[in-house]
Write an enzyme that holds these catalytic residues in place. Structure first.
Site, PDB file in Angstrom:
ATOM      1  N   ASN A   1       3.431 -19.423  26.356  1.00 38.96           N
ATOM      2  CA  ASN A   1       4.380 -18.323  26.204  1.00 38.96           C
ATOM      3  C   ASN A   1       3.563 -17.062  25.918  1.00 38.96           C
ATOM      4  O   ASN A   1       3.101 -16.863  24.802  1.00 38.96           O
ATOM      5  CB  ASN A   1       5.334 -18.642  25.046  1.00 38.96           C
ATOM      6  CG  ASN A   1       6.430 -17.597  24.893  1.00 38.96           C
ATOM      7  OD1 ASN A   1       6.390 -16.544  25.530  1.00 38.96           O
ATOM      8  ND2 ASN A   1       7.397 -17.883  24.033  1.00 38.96           N
TER       9      ASN A   1
ATOM     10  N   ARG B   1       6.474 -19.824  30.281  1.00 40.51           N
ATOM     11  CA  ARG B   1       7.762 -19.192  30.037  1.00 40.51           C
ATOM     12  C   ARG B   1       7.738 -17.818  30.708  1.00 40.51           C
ATOM     13  O   ARG B   1       6.859 -16.997  30.440  1.00 40.51           O
ATOM     14  CB  ARG B   1       7.985 -19.020  28.538  1.00 40.51           C
ATOM     15  CG  ARG B   1       9.287 -18.318  28.279  1.00 40.51           C
ATOM     16  CD  ARG B   1       9.492 -17.951  26.842  1.00 40.51           C
ATOM     17  NE  ARG B   1      10.741 -17.234  26.735  1.00 40.51           N
ATOM     18  CZ  ARG B   1      11.001 -16.325  25.817  1.00 40.51           C
ATOM     19  NH1 ARG B   1      10.101 -16.026  24.911  1.00 40.51           N
ATOM     20  NH2 ARG B   1      12.152 -15.715  25.800  1.00 40.51           N
TER      21      ARG B   1
ATOM     22  N   HIS C   1      17.735 -16.235  27.150  1.00 40.36           N
ATOM     23  CA  HIS C   1      17.708 -17.422  26.273  1.00 40.36           C
ATOM     24  C   HIS C   1      18.165 -18.677  27.014  1.00 40.36           C
ATOM     25  O   HIS C   1      18.617 -19.649  26.412  1.00 40.36           O
ATOM     26  CB  HIS C   1      18.643 -17.267  25.044  1.00 40.36           C
ATOM     27  CG  HIS C   1      18.214 -16.257  24.030  1.00 40.36           C
ATOM     28  ND1 HIS C   1      19.125 -15.538  23.282  1.00 40.36           N
ATOM     29  CD2 HIS C   1      16.997 -15.867  23.618  1.00 40.36           C
ATOM     30  CE1 HIS C   1      18.471 -14.745  22.453  1.00 40.36           C
ATOM     31  NE2 HIS C   1      17.172 -14.912  22.638  1.00 40.36           N
TER      32      HIS C   1
ATOM     33  N   ARG D   1      18.916  -4.981  17.350  1.00 44.08           N
ATOM     34  CA  ARG D   1      19.639  -4.491  18.532  1.00 44.08           C
ATOM     35  C   ARG D   1      21.127  -4.362  18.232  1.00 44.08           C
ATOM     36  O   ARG D   1      21.688  -5.200  17.524  1.00 44.08           O
ATOM     37  CB  ARG D   1      19.450  -5.458  19.714  1.00 44.08           C
ATOM     38  CG  ARG D   1      18.087  -5.376  20.339  1.00 44.08           C
ATOM     39  CD  ARG D   1      17.858  -6.492  21.336  1.00 44.08           C
ATOM     40  NE  ARG D   1      16.912  -7.459  20.820  1.00 44.08           N
ATOM     41  CZ  ARG D   1      16.607  -8.616  21.403  1.00 44.08           C
ATOM     42  NH1 ARG D   1      17.203  -8.974  22.514  1.00 44.08           N
ATOM     43  NH2 ARG D   1      15.716  -9.420  20.871  1.00 44.08           N
TER      44      ARG D   1
ATOM     45  N   GLU E   1      12.455 -24.825  22.956  1.00 43.96           N
ATOM     46  CA  GLU E   1      12.251 -24.349  24.323  1.00 43.96           C
ATOM     47  C   GLU E   1      10.992 -24.957  24.938  1.00 43.96           C
ATOM     48  O   GLU E   1      10.953 -25.245  26.136  1.00 43.96           O
ATOM     49  CB  GLU E   1      12.184 -22.822  24.335  1.00 43.96           C
ATOM     50  CG  GLU E   1      13.539 -22.206  24.033  1.00 43.96           C
ATOM     51  CD  GLU E   1      13.476 -20.749  23.614  1.00 43.96           C
ATOM     52  OE1 GLU E   1      13.719 -19.898  24.455  1.00 43.96           O
ATOM     53  OE2 GLU E   1      13.182 -20.477  22.433  1.00 43.96           O
TER      54      GLU E   1
END
Ligand code: AMP
Length: 397
Positions: free
Chosen positions: A7, A90, A179, A240, A383
């Site tokens: 990643n 990823r 996601h 956010r 993940e």
């Protein structure tokens, strides 16, 4: 045989090495501040971690450092580099090109490059990681696993914005969703936990971390999701704002004289839990401030939980009912308080949270009461494992 999961971020590189067949984790590490003077490499399994401070000028150096640690004759996980049969990368954005994980060739690289305007911070480091691994492990199969792929099943009525259609046709402005690897993983685990086939279930999966998104999964397929053209849309998050009236943006620019970059910074990095509370983007800090009587911190927590609740409500209607709601990621897995706030008062609608089960921590479980019409589950996301499983099936194929 092993699968290496990579990643790569703009200045970091996280990796895990898993046994291809048993999926057992045998090594992991994190290179940080790649490209700066004070870069470092933390590696080893829990309880046996090491920290090397060393210059890592780019991702090539970082992959090399990872391989050195994994192949270290003293305590490394593998004996020879050829034991690493494949690498799973990823990749945040696959645009409309990828609805599944793909073996990387020149065309796949070109497609990932095409998506750079859609993910300018994420796709370039992923490409750098891919190049470094291809160079250092030419024998290994390279696979790209996309955050957007799981949501490519959204129907047009869910992914189009009610804007002039040409914006979609010419510029591909639409909902992509993110996601995806996490939503796919927890949906699969939820089906296993419930002992029912995934393709018979209506699920609402909630990834609640610093970034937050909710997905409606019907029969194993993503049919709607809260993040959109970018990971800014949808829920209130750590920094956010999530969805707001878009006219706020034109007001900030037209009446308050802000530039596009300033608005982007305000909405992505200075809003959410941090913006409302003025305390932190970390829910633990915001909750501690709320407990100490800070009203804005309390308000931020309530807004955060309400935002999740509203999205769940929306998807219950879209799915015409729901079999289970699944919670995952930092907040979803760990905060019994937020979970309690999300479901409080929803008993008449069939969401019966079990207080005792809700308080437990750290493993997959059902947290609704016996007989709750809607099951509520906590599933720690993984993940890397999902990526390794995709890579293993492509290797087998
Ligand atoms: P993630 O992005 O998945 O790493 O999640 C990060 C978020 O999870 C942060 O806002 C943390 O405050 C939150 N988090 C982690 N552990 C806890 C906890 N025990 N209680 C409340 N929030 C937590």
């Amino acid at each position: 045989m092993y699968v290496l999961v990579i990643n790569a971020g703009s200045s970091s590189l996280k990796y895990q090495l898993l046994d291809k067949d048993t999926q057992r984790l045998v090594g992991k590490g994190l290179c940080e501040k790649v490209g700066s003077e004070d870069s470092f490499h933390r590696h080893g399994l829990d309880g046996d971690e090491r920290l090397d401070t060393l210059p890592l000028k780019d991702h090539h150096d970082a992959v090399q450092a990872a391989l050195r640690a994994l192949l270290d004759p003293q305590g490394g996980a593998v004996k020879g580099i050829e034991e690493i049969a494949a690498v799973g990368h990823r990749v945040v954005h696959g645009g409309e090109h990828f609805s599944a994980s793909s073996v990387i060739d020149d065309e796949v690289v070109a497609r990932i490059r095409e998506c750079i305007p859609l993910a300018p911070l994420h796709n370039p480091p992923a490409l750098t990681g891919i190049e470094a691994c291809a160079d250092l492990m030419p024998h290994a199969l390279q696979v790209a696993v996309f955050d957007t792929a799981f949501h490519q099943t959204l129907p047009p009525k869910a992914y189009l914005y009610p804007l002039p259609y040409e914006l979609y046709e010419r510029h591909r402005v639409r909902t992509y969703g993110f996601h995806g690897t996490s939503h796919r993983y927890v949906a699969q685990r939820a089906a296993a936990l419930l002992g029912r086939p995934l393709d018979e279930l209506r699920l609402i999966t909630c990834h609640l971390g610093n970034g937050c998104s909710v997905t409606a999964v019907r029969n194993g397929v993503s049919v709607d999701t809260s993040m959109g053209f970018t990971p800014l849309e949808g829920l209130m998050m750590g920094t956010r704002c999530g969805s707001i009236d878009p006219a706020v943006v034109t007001y900030l620019i037209g009446s308050l004289g802000m530039g596009a970059g300033q608005v982007d910074d305000l909405m992505n990095r200075r809003s959410g839990l941090l913006g409302v509370s003025g305390v932190s983007n970390d829910l633990r800090d915001v909750q501690a401030a709320a407990d100490a009587g800070d009203e804005r911190a309390q308000l931020a927590c309530e807004m955060y939980a309400d935002s999740v609740r509203r999205h769940i409500g929306q998807y219950v209607f879209e799915l015409a009912g729901v079999d289970a709601v699944v919670l995952t990621a930092g907040v979803g897995e760990n905060s019994d308080r937020i979970r309690q706030m999300i479901f409080s008062g929803l008993e008449p609608l069939g969401f019966l949270l079990d207080g005792e089960r809700n308080r437990l921590r750290g493993f997959e479980r059902v947290i609704s009461s016996e007989g709750s019409p809607v099951r509520i589950l906590v599933v720690p996301t993984n993940e890397e494992l999902m990526i390794a499983q995709d890579v293993a099936s492509l290797l087998d194929a």
